[in-house]
Design an enzyme around this catalytic site. Structure first.
Site, mmCIF file in Angstrom:
data_model
loop_
_atom_site.group_PDB
_atom_site.id
_atom_site.type_symbol
_atom_site.label_atom_id
_atom_site.label_comp_id
_atom_site.label_asym_id
_atom_site.label_seq_id
_atom_site.Cartn_x
_atom_site.Cartn_y
_atom_site.Cartn_z
ATOM 1 N N GLU A 121 81.592 46.338 32.162
ATOM 2 C CA GLU A 121 81.540 47.422 31.176
ATOM 3 C C GLU A 121 82.943 47.974 30.930
ATOM 4 O O GLU A 121 83.698 48.180 31.877
ATOM 5 C CB GLU A 121 80.636 48.568 31.678
ATOM 6 N N GLU A 188 76.139 48.029 23.147
ATOM 7 C CA GLU A 188 74.948 48.837 23.442
ATOM 8 C C GLU A 188 75.013 50.222 22.794
ATOM 9 O O GLU A 188 76.071 50.869 22.764
ATOM 10 C CB GLU A 188 74.809 49.018 24.975
#
Ligand code: KIV
Length: 270
Positions: A121, A188
């Site tokens: 991430e 996302e």
């Protein structure tokens, strides 16, 4: 109609995924164990052993307490269960704080499991870490937009890419992660326009979750999409079955039959 027949017959590789951009939507779901990985085998191109298991399976409020041992254990199980999809190991919070630590942990993933890639991430601030991994032959999937590992530092889950400057920032993050060598990018929790802009800007496939229909693929958490995780349901989650009700209904029947001494009957006794 062959809706019950898995369609993928050959092992999916990093190069298969790269070549799917702009040609055919990529399908990905999470998997956490061999039982379900086996069920998903042949249906989707990619399985993600996501740190979301810390919420749906460990019962924690966020993903932050997942660790390497937990993720390695579940990844080994998924690799035992599924033979065809490209399996991605989600690097847990705190496992890639420096280039050296990231490489050491990614090497463990390759040594101890059959996962073909790791997911990280972060945007441009993580580009050096991604570069270190890819330069050392580790395949990396990036992850930008809403990043669950940032939930405490950002104070909650927030949809990204609402303003033009946020879209630009996402595009720049995506380009840096691509330049660092990532072969795919999870996007996302962003507005559909932002996901479209990112997808058009990069030449690697984007895989959306809560990012609209314009990405090169989609990923969902399996316990969300099959209706087993009930704590909350984000807007982007579509429930393809009502797993929780099916389990409760089956439990009711089992308990009832045991209480009434209907189970086990002759058919299920020696
Ligand atoms: O952990 C996870 O399941 C993920 C998906 C939400 C992409 O990172």
């Amino acid at each position: 109609m062959s809706i019950h027949t898995p369609k993928i017959e050959k092992r999916v590789t990093v190069s298969t995924i790269r070549h799917m951009k702009s040609k055919e939507p990529i399908t990905m779901v999470t998997a956490y164990d061999a039982l379900f990985a086996r069920l998903f085998d042949g249906y989707v191109e990619m399985l993600l052993v996501g740190d979301s298991l810390n919420m749906s399976f460990m019962g924690k409020p966020d993903t932050l307490s997942a660790d390497m041992e937990m993720m390695l254990y579940h990844t080994k199980a998924v690799c035992h269960g599924a033979k065809l999809p490209l399996i991605v190991f989600d690097m847990p919070f705190g496992s890639y704080t420096t280039k050296e630590q990231a490489l050491e942990n990614a090497v463990r993933v390759y040594r101890e499991t059959d996962a073909q890639a790791v997911k990280i991430e972060g945007g441009r601030e993580r580009a050096e870490i991604v570069r270190t991994l890819t330069e050392n032959s580790v395949a990396v999937v990036g992850h930008i937009g809403l990043m669950p590992q940032f939930i405490r530092s950002e104070g909650g889950y927030q949809v990204k890419g609402k303003e033009e400057e946020d879209i630009q920032a996402l595009v720049e993050d995506a380009l840096e992660i691509e330049a660092a060598g990532a072969f795919a990018l999870v996007v996302e929790g962003v507005k559909s326009e932002a996901a479209k802009a990112v997808t058009e800007a990069v030449s690697i496939p984007t895989i959306g979750i809560g990012a609209g229909v314009e990405t090169d693929g989609q990923v969902l958490v399996w316990s969300d999409m099959f209706g087993f995780f009930e704590a909350f349901k984000p807007k982007f989650v579509k429930r393809y079955m009502d797993g929780a009700s099916m389990i409760r209904e089956a439990m009711d029947r089992y308990v009832d039959e045991v209480k009434q001494r209907k189970f086990p009957d002759d058919e299920h006794s020696y």
